[in-house]
Scaffold this active site. Structure first.
Site, mmCIF file in Angstrom:
data_model
loop_
_atom_site.group_PDB
_atom_site.id
_atom_site.type_symbol
_atom_site.label_atom_id
_atom_site.label_comp_id
_atom_site.label_asym_id
_atom_site.label_seq_id
_atom_site.Cartn_x
_atom_site.Cartn_y
_atom_site.Cartn_z
ATOM 1 N N HIS A 6 -8.024 -5.339 -0.358
ATOM 2 C CA HIS A 6 -6.744 -4.692 -0.024
ATOM 3 C C HIS A 6 -6.008 -5.574 0.979
ATOM 4 O O HIS A 6 -6.022 -5.318 2.183
ATOM 5 C CB HIS A 6 -7.017 -3.297 0.552
ATOM 6 C CG HIS A 6 -5.799 -2.415 0.611
ATOM 7 N ND1 HIS A 6 -5.112 -2.013 -0.515
ATOM 8 C CD2 HIS A 6 -5.155 -1.843 1.668
ATOM 9 C CE1 HIS A 6 -4.111 -1.224 -0.163
ATOM 10 N NE2 HIS A 6 -4.116 -1.120 1.162
ATOM 11 N N ASP A 55 -9.973 -4.350 -4.644
ATOM 12 C CA ASP A 55 -9.377 -3.437 -3.665
ATOM 13 C C ASP A 55 -10.200 -2.148 -3.545
ATOM 14 O O ASP A 55 -10.283 -1.375 -4.504
ATOM 15 C CB ASP A 55 -7.940 -3.108 -4.097
ATOM 16 C CG ASP A 55 -7.142 -2.424 -3.005
ATOM 17 O OD1 ASP A 55 -7.741 -1.743 -2.158
ATOM 18 O OD2 ASP A 55 -5.897 -2.566 -3.004
ATOM 19 N N SER A 105 0.825 -1.202 0.000
ATOM 20 C CA SER A 105 0.000 0.000 0.000
ATOM 21 C C SER A 105 0.869 1.266 0.000
ATOM 22 O O SER A 105 1.636 1.477 -0.929
ATOM 23 C CB SER A 105 -0.953 -0.037 1.201
ATOM 24 O OG SER A 105 -1.969 0.917 1.081
#
Length: 227
Positions: free
Chosen positions: A207, A176, A122
């Site tokens: 995610h 996601d 991320s």
């Protein structure tokens, strides 16, 4: 350019069973810390002979605008949940510098930069990508999971010839809701068009990280490092 932070980030270090021959510096995501990806060391099932030392730094604690100023570990601020929201350029550049300091620390310990990989999830993936493309000495590779390339135009303008051929592993969940799949795929397309050797992987997940992704990453690492 923000004022440079001369303090090296604190980090968790996992030493290999054998002599350390290579290093992976792995950056966590927003709100997590260095402990978040420690379990992946054993899940990758890398041969002991590869001698990989894992370094999991803790991001600084800072107020996050989109979370009403609540303080948490982050590599940069997030002002909006929209893709075109205000970008925290100062925070991104500061984190790039901090990651560069960790690379230099490994080099000072005798590790050649070609034997150092940058990895992240991320926000951490974003910093790993931006740093790897810009870094002035050849690195071993970049692993970016569920992330994207921040400050893309500026990053390419400051791209280093030393890492024009750096192997890159990009992976993203097609479901996601945090970092949109389209953003990850767009980053892949930009890197590919700029002639970077990118290995792209997508998975039916949100995610997060999945077992198939870890297996694909393990195979990629063994191929890149020829072990």
């Amino acid at each position: 350019m923000p004022a440079k932070n001369t303090n090296t980030l604190s980090a968790i270090e996992i030493a290999p069973e054998s002599v350390a021959k290579r290093s992976i510096i792995w950056l966590h995501g927003l709100g997590a810390d260095g402990t978040d990806f420690v379990p992946i060391v054993s899940e990758l099932h890398l041969p002991a002979a590869m001698g990989v030392r894992f370094i999991f730094p803790h991001a600084p604690i800072m107020p996050i605008t989109v979370n009403n100023g609540y303080e948490m570990r982050a590599w940069y601020d997030i002002a909006s949940l929209t893709i075109d929201g205000m970008i925290d350029k100062t925070g991104i550049l500061r984190s790039i510098h901090q990651l560069e300091m960790l690379i230099e620390k490994e080099e000072a310990r005798g590790m050649a930069t070609r034997d150092i990989m940058l990895a992240g999830f991320s926000q951490g993936a974003a910093i790993a990508l931006a740093t790897g493309v810009r870094y002035t000495k050849p690195l071993g590779g970049i692993i970016a999971l569920s992330g994207y390339l921040p400050l893309a135009q500026e990053t390419f303008e400051h791209a280093s010839k030393a890492n024009q051929s750096i192997p890159i592993f990009l992976a993203h969940g097609m479901e996601d809701p945090i970092v949109p799949y389209a953003l990850g795929k767009a980053s892949y397309v930009m890197l590919k068009q700029a002639n970077y050797p990118v290995s792209w992987h997508s998975y039916n997940m949100p995610h997060s990280v999945c077992a198939a992704e870890i297996q694909d990453l393990s195979n990629w690492l063994k191929t890149v490092w020829n072990k």
